[in-house]
Motif scaffolding. Structure first.
Motif, short mmCIF file in Angstrom:
data_model
loop_
_atom_site.label_atom_id
_atom_site.label_comp_id
_atom_site.label_asym_id
_atom_site.label_seq_id
_atom_site.Cartn_x
_atom_site.Cartn_y
_atom_site.Cartn_z
N UNK A 1 3.40 3.95 17.17
CA UNK A 1 3.44 5.42 16.97
C UNK A 1 4.89 5.88 16.67
N UNK A 2 6.05 5.39 17.08
CA UNK A 2 7.19 5.79 16.92
C UNK A 2 7.42 5.53 15.41
N UNK A 3 7.15 4.06 14.81
CA UNK A 3 7.20 4.21 13.36
C UNK A 3 6.32 5.10 12.48
N UNK B 1 0.67 -1.02 0.07
CA UNK B 1 -0.03 0.04 0.07
C UNK B 1 0.65 1.19 -0.01
N UNK B 2 1.34 1.67 -1.07
CA UNK B 2 2.38 2.96 -1.22
C UNK B 2 1.55 4.05 -0.69
N UNK B 3 0.24 4.14 -0.64
CA UNK B 3 -0.41 5.45 -0.15
C UNK B 3 -0.34 5.68 1.43
N UNK B 4 0.07 4.48 2.17
CA UNK B 4 0.12 4.44 3.47
C UNK B 4 1.37 5.39 3.94
N UNK B 5 1.09 5.95 5.18
CA UNK B 5 2.39 6.96 5.79
C UNK B 5 3.41 5.73 6.10
N UNK B 6 3.34 4.71 6.56
CA UNK B 6 4.25 3.96 7.09
C UNK B 6 4.26 2.24 7.12
#
Length: 373
Positions: free
Chosen positions: A201-203, A169-174
Motif C-alpha cells: 500500500x505504501x508503494x 506495464x507503463x499503464x500501472x500505477x506503480x
C-alpha cells in the motif's frame, strides 16, 4: 490462482461471505491478473528454481522502490528462498518505519558485500527501474555481468534490462501494484502477511501522490480493498509518510513557496530552484523535498510544475522533478531537455551543469512546450 466455485451473488443487504469464498466472490467481480498463462508458467518455474535471490531497487529509492522490493523479497522468503533487498544508496527518513527496511543492503555502505551477492545469487529481480543506468554505473555493470537469471518488473517506458522475463506495464500505477498482482496471480494472496500489505500500500500510495494522479483505474481501488482485508491502517501509513517531517522541512516549504517559486504567466507553469546553500540553511536531509513539486499545481488552472535541486555532494549536478495535470506530457519534456523520463504526469531527470545554466534550460523547455500549456 487456483479455480474456485463462485458463490451466488448476494442480494442487497446480504452479508458478503468470509475467507476464501469472499476472495473468490471479489475475483469474480474484477480480474487483476497481470501476465499471460505462458508468462505465469515461466515465472512459476523461475521462482521454483531460485534459491539465493537478490531483489534490486533503483537509486534514490522512493516509496514505490522500497515498497515493491520489500514485498517481493518477503514473498520469496515465504517460498523458502534466501532473499536480500539491495538499493544503491540512502532512502528517505520517512520510509525507515517500513517493516523490513532495516534488512535492506545499501551498496554505498557495503559495496563488497553487494558485489558478492551479485556473484553468488542465482536469480535477480529488478523492480521499479527500466534501464541499468537507474541503479548507478557500478551496479549497472554488476547487473549486466551477473550470472544469475534476471527478471524485470517495472512500469516505466522503454525497458532495456536484459532479462529472461520482462514484465513491463507503463499503464500501472506503480511497481508495487504490479508486485501485488503477480503475487495474487501466483496464488500467494491468502498467505500475504500484514507487513507485505503495508509495504504494498505504501508503494502504491506514494507513487500516485496519495492517489491523486495515475490512479483512475478501478482495479487500483479493488486492490486497496484487498489490502484492507489484511488489516492495514491506511490512514496511519499516510501519516507515517506525509506527516513525519522536522520543523525545518515545514520552514523549507514556506521558503520555497514565498521566495523561490517562479510562476510563468500566462503559460500556467512554474519552477523553483533549491541550491546547496538553501538546503544547508534548512538542515536538509534526504526526503525533505518530497512532495514540494506538487504544491504549485494547487494554483487555479496550473498545468506544470518543475523542481530543480542542486546535489549537496556532486559538483554541477541538478536533480529535476516534473509534475503535470491532464494531458501535459512530463515524460516527453524530461526526455528532451533533462536526460530523463517517466510517466505522463510525473517524471524526473538530471542536468550536469551549473544552477544558472539549469535555469536557462528550464525556461527553454517551457517555451518549447508552450503550445501544450
Amino acid at each position: 490462482m487456483g479455480k474456485c466455485n463462485f458463490p451466488p451473488l448476494p442480494l442487497y443487504g446480504e452479508r458478503v461471505p468470509e475467507g476464501r469464498e469472499r476472495g473468490c466472490f471479489f475475483s469474480f467481480l474484477m480480474n487483476i491478473n497481470l501476465i499471460s498463462e505462458a508468462e505465469l508458467s515461466q515465472l512459476r518455474d523461475i521462482v521454483a528454481g531460485a534459491e539465493r535471490v537478490l531483489v534490486l531497487g533503483h537509486t534514490n529509492p522512493d516509496g514505490d522502490a522500497m515498497g515493491s522490493t520489500l514485498t517481493w523479497a518477503e514473498y520469496m522468503r515465504q517460498q523458502g528462498k534466501v532473499a536480500t533487498v539491495v538499493v544503491p544508496d540512502m532512502f528517505p527518513d520517512f520510509l525507515h518505519w517500513l517493516p523490513g527496511s532495516e534488512t535492506v543492503l545499501r551498496y554505498d555502505k557495503h559495496p563488497e558485500q553487494v558485489e558478492r551477492l551479485f556473484a553468488e545469487c542465482d536469480t535477480i529481480f529488478c523492480l521499479d527501474f527500466n534501464v541499468p543506468s537507474r541503479i548507478t554505473e557500478p551496479l549497472g555493470e554488476m547487473l549486466l555481468k551477473a550470472p544469475g537469471k534476471k527478471v524485470l518488473i517495472d512500469h516505466h517506458l522503454g525497458p532495456e534490462v536484459p532479462a529472461v522475463l520482462t514484465v513491463s506495464r507503463p499503464e500501472m500505477s506503480s511497481a508495487s501494484e504490479m508486485v501485488f498482482r503477480l503475487i495474487y496471480q501466483l496464488g500467494g494472496f491468502e498467505k500475504m502477511s500484514h507487513k507485505m500489505a503495508v509495504t504494498t500500500y505504501c508503494g502504491m500510495m506514494t507513487d500516485t501522490g496519495g492517489f491523486t494522479f495515475n490512479s483512475t483505474r478501478p482495479e487500483i481501488f479493488f486492490i486497496i480493498s484487498l489490502l484492507l482485508e489484511k488489516g492495514i491502517d491506511k490512514d496511519k501509513i499516510y501519516r507515517n509518510v506525509f506527516n513525519n517531517f522536522s520543523d525545518f522541512r515545514l520552514r523549507l516549504v514556506g521558503y520555497v513557496l514565498y521566495e523561490k517559486l517562479r510562476i510563468l504567466t500566462p503559460l500556467r507553469a512554474s519552477y523553483y530552484i533549491l541550491t546547496k546553500q538553501d538546503l544547508k540553511r534548512f538542515h536538509y536531509v534526504k526526503g525533505d523535498a518530497e512532495g514540494l513539486v506538487n504544491m504549485p499545481l494547487q494554483l487555479k488552472g496550473h498545468r506544470l510544475s518543475i523542481s530543480l535541486r542542486e546535489d549537496t555532494d556532486k559538483m554541477n549536478t541538478i536533480w529535476v522533478s516534473l509534475r503535470s495535470v491532464d494531458d501535459f506530457p512530463c515524460n516527453e519534456m524530461a526526455a528532451q531537455f533533462f536526460n530523463g523520463g517517466g510517466h505522463k504526469n510525473a517524471s524526473g531527470g538530471r542536468l550536469n551543469c551549473s544552477v544558472e545554466e539549469a535555469e536557462v534550460i528550464v525556461r527553454k523547455a517551457v517555451k518549447a512546450f508552450a503550445h501544450l500549456l
